[in-house]
Design a protein around this motif. Structure first.
Motif, PDB file in Angstrom:
ATOM      1  N   ILE A 131      10.004   0.687  13.375  1.00  0.00           N
ATOM      2  CA  ILE A 131       9.383  -0.578  13.671  1.00  0.00           C
ATOM      3  C   ILE A 131       9.901  -1.147  13.688  1.00  0.00           C
ATOM      4  O   ILE A 131      10.838  -2.324  13.907  1.00  0.00           O
ATOM      5  CB  ILE A 131       7.866  -0.455  13.634  1.00  0.00           C
ATOM      6  N   ASN A 132      10.769  -1.511  11.570  1.00  0.00           N
ATOM      7  CA  ASN A 132      11.013  -2.458  10.863  1.00  0.00           C
ATOM      8  C   ASN A 132      12.138  -2.897  11.479  1.00  0.00           C
ATOM      9  O   ASN A 132      12.456  -3.561  11.384  1.00  0.00           O
ATOM     10  CB  ASN A 132      10.712  -2.278   9.690  1.00  0.00           C
ATOM     11  N   ARG A 133      13.155  -1.629  11.513  1.00  0.00           N
ATOM     12  CA  ARG A 133      14.241  -2.301  12.348  1.00  0.00           C
ATOM     13  C   ARG A 133      14.460  -2.416  13.865  1.00  0.00           C
ATOM     14  O   ARG A 133      15.174  -3.443  14.130  1.00  0.00           O
ATOM     15  CB  ARG A 133      14.813  -0.536  12.254  1.00  0.00           C
ATOM     16  N   HIS A 134      13.529  -2.362  14.461  1.00  0.00           N
ATOM     17  CA  HIS A 134      13.812  -2.815  15.436  1.00  0.00           C
ATOM     18  C   HIS A 134      12.889  -4.239  16.203  1.00  0.00           C
ATOM     19  O   HIS A 134      12.843  -4.356  17.567  1.00  0.00           O
ATOM     20  CB  HIS A 134      13.946  -1.724  16.785  1.00  0.00           C
ATOM     21  N   VAL A 135      11.940  -4.564  15.543  1.00  0.00           N
ATOM     22  CA  VAL A 135      11.226  -5.535  15.982  1.00  0.00           C
ATOM     23  C   VAL A 135      12.544  -6.889  16.701  1.00  0.00           C
ATOM     24  O   VAL A 135      13.629  -6.978  14.864  1.00  0.00           O
ATOM     25  CB  VAL A 135      10.829  -6.317  14.922  1.00  0.00           C
ATOM     26  N   PRO A 136      12.284  -8.026  17.267  1.00  0.00           N
ATOM     27  CA  PRO A 136      12.995  -9.397  16.992  1.00  0.00           C
ATOM     28  C   PRO A 136      13.195  -9.742  16.692  1.00  0.00           C
ATOM     29  O   PRO A 136      14.087 -11.099  16.184  1.00  0.00           O
ATOM     30  CB  PRO A 136      12.927  -8.831  18.742  1.00  0.00           C
ATOM     31  N   TRP A 137      12.420  -9.816  15.040  1.00  0.00           N
ATOM     32  CA  TRP A 137      12.682 -10.646  14.546  1.00  0.00           C
ATOM     33  C   TRP A 137      12.914 -10.401  12.628  1.00  0.00           C
ATOM     34  O   TRP A 137      12.910 -10.798  11.943  1.00  0.00           O
ATOM     35  CB  TRP A 137      11.141 -12.169  14.313  1.00  0.00           C
ATOM     36  N   ARG A 162       0.773  -0.919   0.110  1.00  0.00           N
ATOM     37  CA  ARG A 162      -0.212  -0.138   0.105  1.00  0.00           C
ATOM     38  C   ARG A 162       1.042   1.288   0.016  1.00  0.00           C
ATOM     39  O   ARG A 162       0.416   2.288   0.077  1.00  0.00           O
ATOM     40  CB  ARG A 162      -0.770  -0.349   1.361  1.00  0.00           C
ATOM     41  N   GLY A 163       2.301   0.895   0.290  1.00  0.00           N
ATOM     42  CA  GLY A 163       2.740   2.435   0.029  1.00  0.00           C
ATOM     43  C   GLY A 163       3.038   3.106   1.637  1.00  0.00           C
ATOM     44  O   GLY A 163       2.852   4.175   1.821  1.00  0.00           O
ATOM     45  N   TRP A 164       2.486   2.725   2.921  1.00  0.00           N
ATOM     46  CA  TRP A 164       1.884   3.951   3.983  1.00  0.00           C
ATOM     47  C   TRP A 164       4.403   3.827   4.950  1.00  0.00           C
ATOM     48  O   TRP A 164       3.810   4.736   4.699  1.00  0.00           O
ATOM     49  CB  TRP A 164       1.787   2.342   4.658  1.00  0.00           C
ATOM     50  N   HIS A 165       4.573   3.230   3.768  1.00  0.00           N
ATOM     51  CA  HIS A 165       5.814   3.566   4.630  1.00  0.00           C
ATOM     52  C   HIS A 165       6.498   4.293   4.400  1.00  0.00           C
ATOM     53  O   HIS A 165       7.796   5.445   4.182  1.00  0.00           O
ATOM     54  CB  HIS A 165       6.519   2.554   4.164  1.00  0.00           C
ATOM     55  N   GLU A 166       6.477   4.903   2.769  1.00  0.00           N
ATOM     56  CA  GLU A 166       6.332   6.222   2.639  1.00  0.00           C
ATOM     57  C   GLU A 166       6.053   7.617   2.364  1.00  0.00           C
ATOM     58  O   GLU A 166       6.017   8.151   2.092  1.00  0.00           O
ATOM     59  CB  GLU A 166       6.816   5.881   0.833  1.00  0.00           C
ATOM     60  N   ARG A 167       4.951   7.499   3.312  1.00  0.00           N
ATOM     61  CA  ARG A 167       4.214   8.859   3.632  1.00  0.00           C
ATOM     62  C   ARG A 167       5.676   9.016   4.548  1.00  0.00           C
ATOM     63  O   ARG A 167       5.708   9.180   5.687  1.00  0.00           O
ATOM     64  CB  ARG A 167       3.079   8.215   4.323  1.00  0.00           C
ATOM     65  N   PRO A 168       5.001  10.566   4.570  1.00  0.00           N
ATOM     66  CA  PRO A 168       5.763  11.627   5.524  1.00  0.00           C
ATOM     67  C   PRO A 168       5.982  11.570   6.885  1.00  0.00           C
ATOM     68  O   PRO A 168       6.755  11.328   7.858  1.00  0.00           O
ATOM     69  CB  PRO A 168       5.248  13.487   5.096  1.00  0.00           C
ATOM     70  N   VAL A 169       4.574  11.028   7.756  1.00  0.00           N
ATOM     71  CA  VAL A 169       4.569  10.855   9.240  1.00  0.00           C
ATOM     72  C   VAL A 169       4.650   9.568   9.423  1.00  0.00           C
ATOM     73  O   VAL A 169       5.046   9.493  10.568  1.00  0.00           O
ATOM     74  CB  VAL A 169       2.966  11.001   9.581  1.00  0.00           C
ATOM     75  N   VAL A 170       3.869   8.929   8.829  1.00  0.00           N
ATOM     76  CA  VAL A 170       3.660   7.631   9.255  1.00  0.00           C
ATOM     77  C   VAL A 170       4.914   6.930   8.889  1.00  0.00           C
ATOM     78  O   VAL A 170       5.472   5.752   9.479  1.00  0.00           O
ATOM     79  CB  VAL A 170       2.583   6.315   8.273  1.00  0.00           C
ATOM     80  N   GLY A 171       5.833   6.927   7.583  1.00  0.00           N
ATOM     81  CA  GLY A 171       6.629   6.372   6.761  1.00  0.00           C
ATOM     82  C   GLY A 171       7.643   6.380   7.895  1.00  0.00           C
ATOM     83  O   GLY A 171       8.684   5.353   8.036  1.00  0.00           O
ATOM     84  N   PRO A 172       8.173   7.005   8.766  1.00  0.00           N
ATOM     85  CA  PRO A 172       9.697   6.625  10.164  1.00  0.00           C
ATOM     86  C   PRO A 172       9.139   5.852  11.019  1.00  0.00           C
ATOM     87  O   PRO A 172       9.883   5.380  11.009  1.00  0.00           O
ATOM     88  CB  PRO A 172       9.841   8.183   9.872  1.00  0.00           C
TER      89      PRO A 172
END
Length: 100
Positions: free
Chosen positions: A94-100, A79-89
């Motif tokens: 979250i993706n970098r810091h999840v334990p899996w 859906r491209g939500w990771h490229e949105r200005p507020v939600v993306g960062p």
């Protein structure tokens, strides 16, 4: 197997063997399995097997959680939500810091 042969195997001493570790323990100290009363396990092996069962269940739960997280991640990416200005960062953090 008759009752006579069961007593004859242990020598009539009231001791049985643990099916896990093979140690001879008193009959009262053995835990019998419901569907297989011929199987007796000593208390220390029961604790060991309980830990193994919990570890197995935890690994199954981790796999399910990891699968759910990967599914959510795939939906976010499609859906491209990771490229949105507020939600993306926030999502990328979250993706970098999840334990899996």
């Amino acid at each position: 197997m008759t009752a006579e042969t069961a007593v004859g195997e242990t020598g009539g001493t009231g001791e049985g063997g643990c099916w896990c570790c093979g140690r001879a323990v008193a009959e009262e100290a053995l835990v019998r399995l419901g569907n297989h009363p011929e199987v007796g396990v000593c208390v220390s092996c029961v604790r060991f097997l309980g830990r193994r069962a919990r570890d197995y269940q935890a690994s199954i739960m981790r796999r399910r959680l990891r699968g759910a997280a990967e599914s959510v991640r795939g939906q976010v990416m499609s859906r491209g939500w990771h490229e949105r200005p507020v939600v993306g960062p926030v999502l990328m953090w979250i993706n970098r810091h999840v334990p899996w």
